[in-house]
Design a protein around this motif. Structure first.
Motif, mmCIF file in Angstrom:
data_model
loop_
_atom_site.group_PDB
_atom_site.id
_atom_site.type_symbol
_atom_site.label_atom_id
_atom_site.label_comp_id
_atom_site.label_asym_id
_atom_site.label_seq_id
_atom_site.Cartn_x
_atom_site.Cartn_y
_atom_site.Cartn_z
ATOM 1 N N LEU A 124 0.838 -1.201 0.000
ATOM 2 C CA LEU A 124 0.000 0.000 0.000
ATOM 3 C C LEU A 124 0.867 1.242 0.000
ATOM 4 C CD1 LEU A 124 -2.889 -0.855 2.503
ATOM 5 C CD2 LEU A 124 -2.802 -1.190 0.026
ATOM 6 N N TYR A 125 2.061 1.107 0.611
ATOM 7 C CA TYR A 125 3.057 2.178 0.628
ATOM 8 C C TYR A 125 4.364 1.573 1.091
ATOM 9 C CZ TYR A 125 1.368 2.128 5.472
ATOM 10 O OH TYR A 125 0.976 1.738 6.723
ATOM 11 N N THR A 126 5.454 2.296 0.935
ATOM 12 C CA THR A 126 6.761 1.841 1.393
ATOM 13 C C THR A 126 7.333 2.876 2.365
ATOM 14 O OG1 THR A 126 7.878 2.900 -0.474
ATOM 15 C CG2 THR A 126 7.208 0.604 -0.749
ATOM 16 N N ALA A 127 8.364 2.478 3.075
ATOM 17 C CA ALA A 127 9.036 3.423 3.964
ATOM 18 C C ALA A 127 9.727 4.492 3.122
ATOM 19 C CB ALA A 127 10.050 2.692 4.837
ATOM 20 N N PRO A 128 9.749 5.744 3.606
ATOM 21 C CA PRO A 128 10.428 6.802 2.850
ATOM 22 C C PRO A 128 11.922 6.535 2.778
ATOM 23 C CG PRO A 128 9.849 7.577 5.046
ATOM 24 C CD PRO A 128 9.205 6.219 4.887
ATOM 25 N N SER A 129 12.554 7.072 1.767
ATOM 26 C CA SER A 129 14.004 6.898 1.610
ATOM 27 C C SER A 129 14.732 7.771 2.621
ATOM 28 C CB SER A 129 14.429 7.248 0.189
ATOM 29 O OG SER A 129 14.055 8.576 -0.126
ATOM 30 N N GLN A 130 15.974 7.391 2.889
ATOM 31 C CA GLN A 130 16.787 8.141 3.849
ATOM 32 C C GLN A 130 17.032 9.566 3.370
ATOM 33 O OE1 GLN A 130 17.796 7.159 6.762
ATOM 34 N NE2 GLN A 130 17.764 4.927 6.782
#
Length: 293
Positions: A287-293
């Protein structure tokens, strides 16, 4: 079937908390969950006592102060839109939570022995796992899984199940100590169900007796804001009604010396895992992914 382990929305409210479950109210020894609602400009203070806690935004952001440190949590609009950052606060600490714009915040807790340092959990560091395939596909945000974030006793993850899918399947249990095979963990499920076209959503949760502990036996229709307590037994499936994505927060803790999530699948249903490699993952996931660093 008994419904004593199903807490419909509002029935476990206490003061500022829309959900307040702990060892005393649950009749067990370790796991706890509170859901705090703050208005714009709201402030809440509490003492952690003999438990460690994670402050996890469900909607909105906040500032968490403990042990002389303040952690600014960006949070998220809601549980169906983003991975969130979070804060860990130790036992025997005074904690203050403030929110400029207001929001809802889960406080996942566990009685513990060690006093670990207060610290910040960044959203980009949260592993997002896709588990199962086909109609058993679901997304797991492992923000405080046993192998991803250091706690003394607490284990906590988020699970997102697309409408029409089954998660917590095959049914599994963790109610006896079998070194290297199974842990003893009390578990809380806290549900949020996505509405569709203004119509509230629903789902179903099953817990069946394992021959251990209380013999918990439950089939519950769960709705937004409900909680289910799992002191023992085979738990699963968690079923999301078609058209309504399901979210649940799992909070777990137990008495074993090793902090580990070790489970045994129900022998009647374990075979389903062997079918997963031949099926694609539900294309709606993640549904979504973790944001990039």
């Amino acid at each position: 079937m008994t419904s004593s382990h199903h807490l419909p929305a509002g029935t476990a409210a206490n003061g500022p908390y829309t959900v307040d479950v702990g060892p005393a109210s649950a009749g067990w020894d370790h796991s706890a969950l509170r859901v705090l609602r703050l208005p714009p400009g709201g402030r809440h203070a509490y003492h952690t006592g003999g438990s460690e806690w994670i402050v996890l935004p469900l909607s909105g952001g906040c500032a968490v102060t403990a042990d002389g440190r303040t952690f600014l949590l960006t949070g998220r609009p809601d549980v169906f839109s983003a991975v969130t950052d979070f804060a860990y606060v130790p036992r025997d600490a005074h904690v203050t939570i403030t929110s400029r714009d207001g929001g809802r915040f889960a406080l996942a807790g566990a009685r513990c022995e060690r006093r670990l340092p207060a610290r910040y959990g960044p959203a980009p560091a949260v592993p997002v796992e896709l588990r199962g395939t086909g109609t058993c596909s679901r997304q797991v945000n492992n923000f405080a899984a046993a192998d991803t974030f250091d706690c003394d006793r607490l284990i906590a993850v988020e699970v997102l199940t697309p409408g029409g899918n089954w998660s917590s399947f095959p049914p599994h249990k963790h109610d006896e100590h079998r070194p290297g095979e199974e842990s003893r963990l009390e578990e809380i499920y806290y549900f949020e169900i996505a509405a569709h076209g203004g119509t509230p959503g629903l789902g179903y949760q099953r817990v069946s007796p394992s021959g251990r502990g209380r013999g918990t036996d439950l089939l519950a229709e769960v709705r937004d804001g409900d909680a289910v307590l799992v002191p023992d037994g085979w738990h699963g499936p968690s079923i999301a009604a078609p058209g309504h994505d399901m979210y649940y927060l799992n909070v777990m803790a137990g008495p074993d010396g090793e902090r580990a999530w070790l489970v045994r699948d129900h022998p009647d249903h374990a075979w389903i895992r062997a079918t997963w490699p031949g099926q694609p993952t539900d294309p709606r996931l993640p549904l979504y992914t973790a944001p990039s660093q």
